[in-house]
Design an enzyme around this catalytic site. Structure first.
Site, PDB file in Angstrom:
ATOM      1  N   ASP A 221       0.864  -1.181   0.000  1.00 51.04           N
ATOM      2  CA  ASP A 221       0.000   0.000   0.000  1.00 51.04           C
ATOM      3  C   ASP A 221       0.901   1.232   0.000  1.00 51.04           C
ATOM      4  OD1 ASP A 221      -2.260   1.869   0.614  1.00 51.04           O
ATOM      5  OD2 ASP A 221      -3.333  -0.003   0.966  1.00 51.04           O
ATOM      6  N   HIS A 244       2.259   2.018  -3.149  1.00 52.26           N
ATOM      7  CA  HIS A 244       1.358   3.006  -3.744  1.00 52.26           C
ATOM      8  C   HIS A 244       1.897   4.423  -3.639  1.00 52.26           C
ATOM      9  CE1 HIS A 244      -2.380   0.160  -3.252  1.00 52.26           C
ATOM     10  NE2 HIS A 244      -1.401  -0.378  -3.954  1.00 52.26           N
TER      11      HIS A 244
END
Length: 407
Positions: A221, A244
């Site tokens: 993430d 991310h």
């Protein structure tokens, strides 16, 4: 003779200083030697760790809790202050969480609460053993996700240095920083598989004076995510990817979120991530403010969305798609950002129609698309200030009309 008379007192003073300095060395509280911990990977470390912490925390002189080399099983531990003197934890070993997520009834594994003048160091590893959790953590399984633990929590911690520590395979976030002040996280190593859900590397909220320096983050993430109430923060010399990217947000999902302001991200390298330098806010009814955000001197390597303001942030399409974001963005800059984009849309500024972005600056940008098409730049509800050479040409591409579904 007078000069010789002066030497003796001087030597005596130096001796006193040496003795005094030796006395202020932290007292050591070894969890194995003094508290009976076993580095066998099976015996629970919780009681020895907590007992060592309580005794060290009660000391009126500086103290160090020592976890020697070896592998330890830790069910969970809550380490609370305030302590009577500065306190350290020297983690040399590998601390493992139970692999079965059902062992946890709340989102805590290792938690520091209300501690001041604190240091953790030593080169040790906090291993969340998250592989089983990754398989079960789906969008639909919210109740399961709500009980997954963060590897390390810092809540209401002031004046702290976290240095040379590894967080591995967390079941949820690796490190969470909440309501902290003047805390530095330096030379950390964070690692989890790129498909591991919700494993943000470092997340923070309602904190001031946080520094994240010279750390390597590979996760599933956001490498770093910045929640509401974060102020006066420095992020520099970070290598990020997979993951991310480095994100402000998400914001605007909840009522009464506090402003985010004074964030500088610089000298970072972001590689093979879905996003690079990102600000994300939800469409919908809740307001907020983001200002004085500066991304500078960043290298992007094969990043899908290198520069992104997304005020239509809508992961898994779970939002009010027909509403504009109420979060106001202002005084934001992207300077000297270079590298490659995995998709043609290298720059996306998707701002709110009801509260357009103000004072967004692009300066000295050079991002090439890895494919045959040239890189493009998309703009909605913003007129960026442009300085220096810019590739792609600002606002040169079409604008998507639907909320993004990226996480």
């Amino acid at each position: 003779m007078a000069p010789h008379l002066n030497i003796v007192p001087s030597m005596f003073v130096l001796l006193l200083l040496f003795i005094s300095a030796s006395k202020v060395q932290p007292d050591a509280f070894d969890v194995v030697a003094k508290f009976g911990a076993k580095a066998d990977g099976k015996t629970d470390l919780s009681k020895p760790f907590l007992d060592a912490w309580k005794e060290a925390c009660a000391s009126v002189t500086p103290s160090t809790v020592v976890i020697p080399k070896g592998t330890y099983l830790l069910s969970k531990v809550n380490l609370e202050g305030p302590c009577k003197a500065p306190i350290e934890i020297n983690v040399q070993g590998t601390i493992q969480a139970p692999a079965d997520p059902s062992a946890f009834k709340d989102p805590n594994w290792v938690r520091f609460y209300s501690v001041e003048n604190f240091k953790m160091f030593g080169g040790g590893i906090f291993d969340g053993q998250g592989s089983i959790a990754y398989e079960k953590n789906t969008c639909e399984n919210r109740e399961f996700r709500s009980k997954l633990p963060v590897n390390i929590r810092f809540d209401f911690v002031t004046n702290a240095l976290i240095q040379d520590i590894t967080s591995k395979d967390s079941k949820l976030f690796h490190i969470n920083v909440f309501a902290c002040k003047n805390i530095t996280l330096e030379r950390l190593k964070i690692e989890a598989p790129d498909e591991s859900p919700n494993t943000d590397g470092i997340h923070m909220g309602k904190s001031e004076g946080v520094n994240i320096i010279a750390s390597d983050i590979k996760t599933g993430d956001d490498c770093i995510s910045i929640g509401d109430g974060t102020k006066n923060m420095v992020i520099k010399e970070i290598t990020c990817g997979p993951g991310h990217g480095i994100s402000i947000g998400s914001l605007g999902k909840f009522q009464n979120e506090e402003p985010v302001e004074g964030i500088k991200i610089s000298n970072c390298t972001i590689t093979n991530t879905s996003n690079g330098a990102r600000i994300k806010t939800w469409p919908g009814e809740h307001g907020g403010a983001v200002s004085e955000i500066h991304f500078e001197d960043i290298t992007m390597n094969n990043v899908s969305s290198p520069i992104l303001i997304d005020q239509q942030y809508c992961p898994w399409n779970k939002c009010k798609k027909n509403e504009e974001s109420k979060v106001k963005l202002s005084n934001i800059s992207f300077k000297n950002i270079r590298g490659t984009s995995a998709l043609p849309e290298a720059i996306k500024f998707i701002c709110s129609g009801s509260s357009p972005c103000q004072n967004v600056e692009l300066a000295d940008i050079d991002i090439q698309h890895n494919g045959a098409e040239p890189a493009t730049s998309q703009c909605l509800n913003v007129k960026p200030i442009t300085i220096g050479k810019l590739n792609p040409i600002p606002c040169s591409g079409p604008v998507p009309k639907t909320p993004s579904a990226t996480a």
